[in-house]
Motif scaffolding. Structure first.
Motif: not given
Length: 701
Positions: A377-381, A386-391, A393-396, A532-538
């Motif tokens: 999910g977009d907000d899961a994990e 810090g690096a994941a938050r910068t990008a 991205l989820s931790h996975l 990585l297939l991002l922002d699937g909700w869009v």
């Protein structure tokens, strides 16, 4: 594979069309021709077949028929069927194409003469002329509009060049004995065997992920050529054409086929088109316009990724290559191969009806090569470190990318191009719009000033009209902003972008992050180590009938570029049907369910539908004058939505309305005929506005 030519009724709209070249419409006298034969007594008509039937280049619905002209004896040898001519029509000189020459006319004594033959080159073959007539009737258009799409503009210098020698027949035996890539599919060898025997198998092909699809198309083309027939391959864009072009060169050798794309330039494209017309080559690969290529003795038509919206023709009468190639295969007794990594509802209906057969790999083989997809999910994990938050991205996703970069490049698909293509008020979250035209505001970089994506005005003094706040926040993050964030999260890793501003064809096998918009993904040497297939909700949240089908198509096309069993992370809810289809790599079941849903809701391709767009008065006038077939249902009219985000205002002017007319599949041709007749009535009385008619449009909103 089916080889029965009697299955026409199984394709929507083909049931009313005979399998023979239709008779020409009743001819009429050329306008402005009354008395001209007498006025120009110096001219004498040709001794044999003195009457020419001409399709004039006048795209008015009430004039969509051939007109008769006299052939002067001085032009007797040049005025051959299919050549370009100039005629006088309504007092003006206009271009036209000579369809045929006959002995007499119903308008003897009132015919004008041909003014001149522009070129004796017979650029319109009888097969393409018949096809153009059927396409015009199927899409409620005019023959002139279709011929403009089918025949490229003339280049006199190219026509004067000596024609190339015809390509020699292959020396090797028919390659059907070695199915090559088709060995991966249980029905693949039988498809090639039927093709080699000169039969007409028709298949909907669900391809294995990976790059082997180009070699499979090349092998099918080689089999068709070895059987003594021609082949035509239509793809979505120039990059796909280049890949198949290279595969055909490797399979056939140089000089046995041509590639037709807009990037060639008018002269070179016309040179190659003439080589096909003159029979120098019998295999063509190209983009959308190549669907009308005059391939001699056509034995195979191939369409790859028919769901790509690039296939949709933007000019009237808006024909789709899938329908045009199906008509060509049916009329010419040619084989048809509609393939892709996914499957559309339209090709699913062809399989369901029996017009085509499925051609798919076994599940055991598919599981060996398909990627390993994991949803998040977009907000899961999100932002565990810090690096994941910068990008963003989820931790996975972050860990997947970091581990895969040790093995090779990683593909990152982002649905939106640009930097920050959508902005909102930082306090109340209301959309940030231009004060002049109400267009959406966007940012091109972190240090730029917001600007309007419609009119281009700088909005440096923007203030929220609702709460008065002056700061903005991102609503949608584009590919360039994503690349910037990934560069900070993965220091020392090369970050490359591919999209509208610059499309990459290939990338190397070394570690790199490749950020791409859908459809612009480059091919990696040896495949990507992960995706990585991002922002699937869009993608899934678009207000579009085809949102789920199109989202799955874009995901599968990107995931097919990774190495066998490589990881793919999709940022979307794993319970959604499209995500489940991606995880299982099962586009067939998804398409079958989608078709069942469309049938229940009464939407294409389960029915035929026409879209009418114009001012409210014009739409209502056309509907009032149209004698709709039995069972027709009118939906609307409703106001046309505002232009999509990022489009310039004016493509669909404000104040316009759209009505939808829905009929059963068997009444599709009757609906097109009725709409064209009503359009002709309005054209004859010179109505101030033309209603835009689209049959089975891709977008219904």
């Amino acid at each position: 594979m089916s080889n029965d030519g009697g299955g026409a009724e199984l394709i929507p709209g083909l049931d009313d069309v005979p399998r023979v070249v239709p008779e020409r419409p009743a001819s009429a006298a050329g306008k402005g021709g009354s008395g001209r034969a007498a006025a120009k007594g110096a001219r004498t008509p040709a001794a044999t077949l003195p009457v020419a039937r001409v399709a004039v280049e006048v795209p008015l619905a009430h004039l969509d028929r051939p007109f008769d002209y006299l052939v002067p004896d001085r032009l007797d040898a040049q005025a051959v069927p299919g050549c370009r001519v100039r005629v006088r029509f309504a007092g003006q000189l206009v271009d036209g194409l000579l369809l045929d020459r006959v002995a007499d006319s119903a308008h003897e004594g009132r015919l004008a003469y041909l003014e001149r033959v522009v070129s004796p080159e017979p650029v319109l073959t009888p097969q393409v002329a018949a096809l153009a007539r059927e396409v015009a009737d199927r899409y409620a258009g005019t023959l002139a509009d279709v011929l403009r799409l089918a025949i490229p503009p003339r280049h006199a210098r190219v026509e004067a060049e000596p024609p190339p020698a015809p390509a020699a027949a292959p020396d090797a035996p028919a390659p059907a004995a070695d199915p090559g890539p088709w060995r991966e599919y249980p029905a693949g060898p039988s498809f090639l065997a039927a093709l080699a025997d000169g039969r007409a198998p028709r298949a909907v092909w669900t391809a294995l992920p990976g790059p082997a699809w180009t070699a499979a198309i090349a092998r099918a083309v080689a089999v068709a050529l070895a059987a003594g027939r021609g082949a035509l391959v239509v793809l979505a864009d120039g990059r796909d054409v280049a890949r198949v072009d290279a595969a055909l060169t490797a399979e056939l050798g140089p000089g046995r086929h041509v590639a037709l794309t807009a990037e060639l330039g008018p002269a070179e494209r016309y040179r190659r088109w003439l080589a096909v017309l003159r029979g120098a080559v019998r295999a063509v690969v190209g983009t959308r316009a190549a669907m009308f290529a005059p391939v001699a003795d056509l034995g195979l038509v191939v369409l790859w990724d028919d769901g790509d919206d690039v296939h949709a023709e933007p000019h009237a009468p808006y024909p789709h290559p899938r329908e045009v190639l199906a008509l060509r295969a049916h009329r010419g007794g040619a084989a048809a191969l509609f393939g892709g990594f996914t499957r559309t509802t339209e090709t699913t209906r062809l399989v369901e009806s029996g017009w085509a057969h499925p051609l798919a790999p076994e599940r055991t083989r598919l599981r060996q090569v398909m990627p390993r997809v994991r949803p998040v999910g977009d907000d899961a994990e999100l932002a565990r470190d810090g690096a994941a938050r910068t990008a963003r991205l989820s931790h996975l996703a972050f860990e997947t990318a970091r581990n895969a970069l040790r093995e090779g490049p990683v593909l990152v698909q982002v649905p939106r191009r640009g930097y920050l293509p959508g902005l909102a008020c930082g306090r109340c979250r209301g959309p940030a719009r231009c004060g002049a035209c109400q267009g959406p505001l966007a940012l091109t970089s972190s240090h730029a000033t917001p600007y309007c994506r419609w009119c281009g005005r700088i909005a440096g003094d923007w203030r929220c009209p609702h709460c008065g706040h002056i700061h903005v926040r991102a609503v949608v993050v584009g590919a360039r902003r994503t690349a910037e964030e990934l560069g900070r999260a993965f220091p020392g890793v090369n970050v490359r972008t591919s999209g509208r501003d610059g499309v990459l064809d290939t990338v190397g096998a070394g570690p790199a992050l490749v950020v791409s918009t859908p459809g612009a993904e480059p091919v990696a040497d040896g495949g990507y180590a992960a995706a990585l297939l991002l922002d699937g909700w869009v993608l899934l949240g678009r207000p579009d009938l085809r949102a789920g089908e199109e989202t799955l198509r874009r995901w599968l096309n990107a995931a097919a570029l990774v190495r066998p069993a490589a990881p793919v992370v999709v940022a979307a809810d794993g319970s959604l049907p499209a995500v489940q289809a991606l995880i299982r790599w099962d586009p067939v079941t998804f398409a079958e369910r989608e078709l069942a849903d469309r049938r229940g809701a009464g939407f294409p391709p389960a029915v035929r539908m026409a879209s009418l767009t114009a001012s409210p008065a014009a739409v209502r006038e056309l509907l009032a004058e149209t004698r709709l077939p039995d069972g027709a249902e009118v939906l609307g009219p409703v106001p046309v939505p505002d232009p999509p985000s990022g489009a310039a205002p004016g493509g669909e002017a404000r104040g316009r309305e759209r009505a939808l007319v829905r009929v059963p599949c068997g009444a599709g041709l009757a609906l097109a005929r009725a709409l064209k007749e009503a359009q002709g009535v309005r054209s004859a009385r010179k109505a101030p506005e033309t209603v835009r008619i689209q049959i089975d449009p891709l977008e219904l909103v």
